[in-house]
Write a protein that holds these residues in place. Structure first.
Motif, PDB file in Angstrom:
ATOM      1  N   LYS A 179      60.777 -78.773  99.187  1.00 37.43           N
ATOM      2  CA  LYS A 179      59.947 -79.169 100.421  1.00 37.43           C
ATOM      3  C   LYS A 179      58.594 -78.769 100.491  1.00 37.43           C
ATOM      4  O   LYS A 179      58.358 -77.607 100.147  1.00 37.43           O
ATOM      5  CB  LYS A 179      61.087 -78.625 101.600  1.00 37.43           C
ATOM      6  CG  LYS A 179      60.485 -78.940 103.064  1.00 37.43           C
ATOM      7  CD  LYS A 179      61.687 -78.437 104.027  1.00 37.43           C
ATOM      8  CE  LYS A 179      61.063 -79.110 105.227  1.00 37.43           C
ATOM      9  NZ  LYS A 179      61.317 -80.645 105.525  1.00 37.43           N
ATOM     10  N   LYS A 182      53.244 -80.409  96.987  1.00 37.35           N
ATOM     11  CA  LYS A 182      52.324 -81.345  96.818  1.00 37.35           C
ATOM     12  C   LYS A 182      52.153 -81.847  95.114  1.00 37.35           C
ATOM     13  O   LYS A 182      51.929 -80.950  94.486  1.00 37.35           O
ATOM     14  CB  LYS A 182      50.776 -80.951  97.227  1.00 37.35           C
ATOM     15  CG  LYS A 182      50.523 -80.740  98.853  1.00 37.35           C
ATOM     16  CD  LYS A 182      49.590 -80.059  99.122  1.00 37.35           C
ATOM     17  CE  LYS A 182      49.636 -78.543  98.724  1.00 37.35           C
ATOM     18  NZ  LYS A 182      48.248 -77.852  98.903  1.00 37.35           N
ATOM     19  N   GLY A 190      57.102 -91.786  93.876  1.00 38.15           N
ATOM     20  CA  GLY A 190      56.412 -91.124  94.841  1.00 38.15           C
ATOM     21  C   GLY A 190      57.249 -91.302  96.355  1.00 38.15           C
ATOM     22  O   GLY A 190      57.421 -90.436  97.106  1.00 38.15           O
ATOM     23  N   GLU A 191      57.834 -92.337  96.579  1.00 38.57           N
ATOM     24  CA  GLU A 191      58.487 -92.697  97.809  1.00 38.57           C
ATOM     25  C   GLU A 191      59.759 -92.199  98.085  1.00 38.57           C
ATOM     26  O   GLU A 191      60.020 -91.366  99.019  1.00 38.57           O
ATOM     27  CB  GLU A 191      58.661 -94.242  97.951  1.00 38.57           C
ATOM     28  CG  GLU A 191      59.175 -94.591  99.478  1.00 38.57           C
ATOM     29  CD  GLU A 191      58.692 -94.178 100.656  1.00 38.57           C
ATOM     30  OE1 GLU A 191      59.321 -94.137 101.693  1.00 38.57           O
ATOM     31  OE2 GLU A 191      57.348 -94.085 100.542  1.00 38.57           O
ATOM     32  N   MET A 193      60.588 -89.321  96.377  1.00 44.73           N
ATOM     33  CA  MET A 193      60.193 -87.999  96.686  1.00 44.73           C
ATOM     34  C   MET A 193      59.708 -87.522  97.663  1.00 44.73           C
ATOM     35  O   MET A 193      60.259 -86.228  98.407  1.00 44.73           O
ATOM     36  CB  MET A 193      59.135 -87.434  95.282  1.00 44.73           C
ATOM     37  CG  MET A 193      59.807 -87.478  93.770  1.00 44.73           C
ATOM     38  SD  MET A 193      61.081 -86.306  93.446  1.00 44.73           S
ATOM     39  CE  MET A 193      60.235 -85.227  92.692  1.00 44.73           C
ATOM     40  N   SER A 194      59.117 -88.378  98.370  1.00 43.44           N
ATOM     41  CA  SER A 194      58.832 -88.079  99.817  1.00 43.44           C
ATOM     42  C   SER A 194      59.787 -87.885 100.572  1.00 43.44           C
ATOM     43  O   SER A 194      59.763 -87.001 101.644  1.00 43.44           O
ATOM     44  CB  SER A 194      57.684 -89.261 100.290  1.00 43.44           C
ATOM     45  OG  SER A 194      58.433 -90.183 100.682  1.00 43.44           O
ATOM     46  N   ARG A 195      60.919 -88.613 100.438  1.00 43.73           N
ATOM     47  CA  ARG A 195      61.866 -88.441 101.313  1.00 43.73           C
ATOM     48  C   ARG A 195      63.034 -87.310 100.784  1.00 43.73           C
ATOM     49  O   ARG A 195      63.802 -86.958 101.547  1.00 43.73           O
ATOM     50  CB  ARG A 195      63.001 -89.704 101.169  1.00 43.73           C
ATOM     51  CG  ARG A 195      62.035 -90.944 101.440  1.00 43.73           C
ATOM     52  CD  ARG A 195      62.994 -92.265 101.530  1.00 43.73           C
ATOM     53  NE  ARG A 195      62.385 -93.322 101.937  1.00 43.73           N
ATOM     54  CZ  ARG A 195      62.861 -94.503 102.290  1.00 43.73           C
ATOM     55  NH1 ARG A 195      64.101 -94.856 102.437  1.00 43.73           N
ATOM     56  NH2 ARG A 195      61.981 -95.456 102.724  1.00 43.73           N
ATOM     57  N   VAL A 198      58.941 -83.968  99.023  1.00 43.07           N
ATOM     58  CA  VAL A 198      57.827 -83.599  98.439  1.00 43.07           C
ATOM     59  C   VAL A 198      56.606 -84.439  98.956  1.00 43.07           C
ATOM     60  O   VAL A 198      56.701 -85.308  99.996  1.00 43.07           O
ATOM     61  CB  VAL A 198      58.087 -84.425  97.275  1.00 43.07           C
ATOM     62  CG1 VAL A 198      56.491 -84.343  96.277  1.00 43.07           C
ATOM     63  CG2 VAL A 198      58.804 -83.145  96.155  1.00 43.07           C
ATOM     64  N   VAL A 199      55.220 -83.922  99.168  1.00 45.20           N
ATOM     65  CA  VAL A 199      54.057 -84.490  99.576  1.00 45.20           C
ATOM     66  C   VAL A 199      53.457 -85.381  98.139  1.00 45.20           C
ATOM     67  O   VAL A 199      52.743 -84.715  97.623  1.00 45.20           O
ATOM     68  CB  VAL A 199      53.066 -83.543 100.404  1.00 45.20           C
ATOM     69  CG1 VAL A 199      51.951 -84.177 100.807  1.00 45.20           C
ATOM     70  CG2 VAL A 199      53.685 -82.823 101.248  1.00 45.20           C
ATOM     71  N   PRO A 200      53.538 -86.595  98.083  1.00 52.14           N
ATOM     72  CA  PRO A 200      53.144 -87.142  96.867  1.00 52.14           C
ATOM     73  C   PRO A 200      51.870 -87.434  97.002  1.00 52.14           C
ATOM     74  O   PRO A 200      51.067 -87.871  97.907  1.00 52.14           O
ATOM     75  CB  PRO A 200      53.915 -88.436  96.965  1.00 52.14           C
ATOM     76  CG  PRO A 200      54.468 -89.002  98.202  1.00 52.14           C
ATOM     77  CD  PRO A 200      54.443 -87.561  98.917  1.00 52.14           C
ATOM     78  N   GLN A 201      50.771 -87.235  95.670  1.00 49.77           N
ATOM     79  CA  GLN A 201      49.553 -87.809  95.559  1.00 49.77           C
ATOM     80  C   GLN A 201      49.541 -88.477  94.508  1.00 49.77           C
ATOM     81  O   GLN A 201      50.269 -88.180  93.542  1.00 49.77           O
ATOM     82  CB  GLN A 201      48.951 -86.352  95.314  1.00 49.77           C
ATOM     83  CG  GLN A 201      49.292 -85.290  96.342  1.00 49.77           C
ATOM     84  CD  GLN A 201      48.492 -85.538  97.677  1.00 49.77           C
ATOM     85  OE1 GLN A 201      47.313 -85.977  97.757  1.00 49.77           O
ATOM     86  NE2 GLN A 201      49.366 -84.771  98.537  1.00 49.77           N
ATOM     87  N   GLN A 202      48.793 -89.776  94.634  1.00 48.00           N
ATOM     88  CA  GLN A 202      48.442 -90.563  93.371  1.00 48.00           C
ATOM     89  C   GLN A 202      47.004 -90.278  92.882  1.00 48.00           C
ATOM     90  O   GLN A 202      46.130 -90.319  93.405  1.00 48.00           O
ATOM     91  CB  GLN A 202      48.704 -92.145  93.775  1.00 48.00           C
ATOM     92  CG  GLN A 202      48.464 -93.012  92.714  1.00 48.00           C
ATOM     93  CD  GLN A 202      49.401 -94.311  92.946  1.00 48.00           C
ATOM     94  OE1 GLN A 202      50.296 -94.454  93.615  1.00 48.00           O
ATOM     95  NE2 GLN A 202      48.698 -95.337  92.370  1.00 48.00           N
TER      96      GLN A 202
END
Length: 371
Positions: A179, A182, A190-191, A193-195, A198-202
């Motif tokens: 939780k 980043k 990424g989608e 992990m965001s659920r 996580v705060v995904p960064q590309q």
């Protein structure tokens, strides 16, 4: 006697005639080759050239193609950013700014998540299964039907095998520890992990280390031990997790402008296809050798190898297939390809459990016990 002589003469003449025909064909071959046009293309890579193995896949293809066509079909390779930035590769190919790109389909999921299914998606196929689906399971034909809407043709041209799950500053003991983290992670993964919080960064590969160093991100995934060691992630984030459930068997594609591809002579299409296959096989083999050495090197430098906790894997699995159901409802192209992909995956898993899994499991256990 005369009949025997005549038959012998006939056979001799026939043999000479046949040899002459073959020789004539051999002599004619260069003349035919000379009639083929000289073609020069530019290729934009999705990778910097210091990542020699993944970037090098395009170089392997280009060199093989040149040799097979006696220098008639030349493709000049440019690293990411020299002509266009990596995220613009598909647009550049479509616009014919370059004729060809070498990159990962999942970088373009912002356009449509279906871009990812031809490369790799979470809890998907391993490397061998991926090749089987793309080459002989109807996968690449289905992928190209989707790509045609973008004016692009895709040919598999690189593989990494199962990747590592990434570098984390802090230990992840369970799902709750994700939780707010980043993390550099791209595409469908990424989608997912965001659920999970996580705060995904590309970020491109070359931007990951500075982001870790500045504290802009807390974690990052890239490929595996060889490339990750070269990029120096272990110096900042010492916890190295496995496996990357989102990349069980990545395929990198050559994306080609459809009009340019269709205008090629058939001999050049065959040579290009063969050169792409060579790049695909070569890259996987190189990674299998280089990662074996690099993982030992990283452990020697104090890196802590850790499996992703089971509750993380289970939550990710559940979330992934919920997401795929959403994609099927929202994206027609995904809905068209996904059922065939899922059927192939499930049936392939049934077979691989019989021989491959049982063999691997025994051998790894036996070797670990000192046998």
């Amino acid at each position: 006697m005369t009949d025997k002589i005549n038959r012998r003469n006939f056979l001799t003449k026939g043999a000479i005639g046949g040899a002459a025909t073959v020789a004539g064909a051999a002599l004619a071959a260069p003349a035919v080759a000379q009639e083929l046009p000289t073609i020069k293309w530019r290729l934009t890579s999705g990778f910097p050239n210091n990542l020699d193995t993944i970037y090098g896949g395009a170089v392997v293809m280009s060199q093989a193609l040149s040799k097979m066509t006696e220098g008639k079909f030349l493709i000049q390779v440019f690293q990411a950013g020299e002509i266009v930035p990596g995220p613009q590769a598909i647009d550049a190919v479509k616009a014919n700014t370059v004729e060809i790109a070498h990159t990962c389909g999942y970088y373009f999921t912002g356009k449509d998540p279906t871009f990812a299914i031809g490369s790799t998606i979470p809890f998907g196929l391993n490397g061998r299964q991926q090749n089987a689906w793309l080459y002989h399971g109807g996968g690449n034909e289905a992928y190209n039907e989707f790509l045609s809407d973008y004016g692009v043709v895709g040919i598999p041209g690189g593989a990494t095998g199962a990747q590592m799950g990434g570098w984390f500053r802090k230990e992840i003991k369970g799902l709750a520890d994700l939780k707010g983290v980043k993390m550099r992670i791209a595409g469908v993964a990424g989608e997912v992990m965001s659920r999970l919080g996580v705060v995904p960064q590309q970020l491109p590969g070359g931007d990951i280390y500075p982001a870790l160093e500045r504290g802009t991100i807390d974690a990052a995934e890239w490929i595996g031990p060889y490339d990750d060691e070269r990029l120096g992630f272990y110096q900042i984030a010492p916890n190295y997790y496995y496996p990357a459930y989102w990349e069980g068997g990545l395929t990198i594609h050559f994306f080609i402008n459809k009009t340019q591809y269709e205008g090629l002579p058939e001999a050049y299409k065959a040579a290009l296809d063969t050169a792409c296959k060579a790049a695909n096989i070569n890259m996987q083999a190189l990674y299998d050798v280089k990662n074996t050495t690099a993982i030992r090197s990283l452990v020697g430098k104090g890196v802590k190898l850790r499996p992703l906790p089971r509750d993380v894997m289970d939550a990710a699995y559940k979330t992934t297939f919920e997401l795929y159901a959403e994609y099927s409802a929202k994206h027609p192209a995904w809905a068209k390809i996904y059922p065939g992909w899922k059927k192939f995956r499930d049936e392939s898993f049934e077979w691989f459990r019989v021989a491959e899994y049982s063999y691997d499991s025994y051998m790894y256990s036996a070797q670990a016990s000192g046998k």
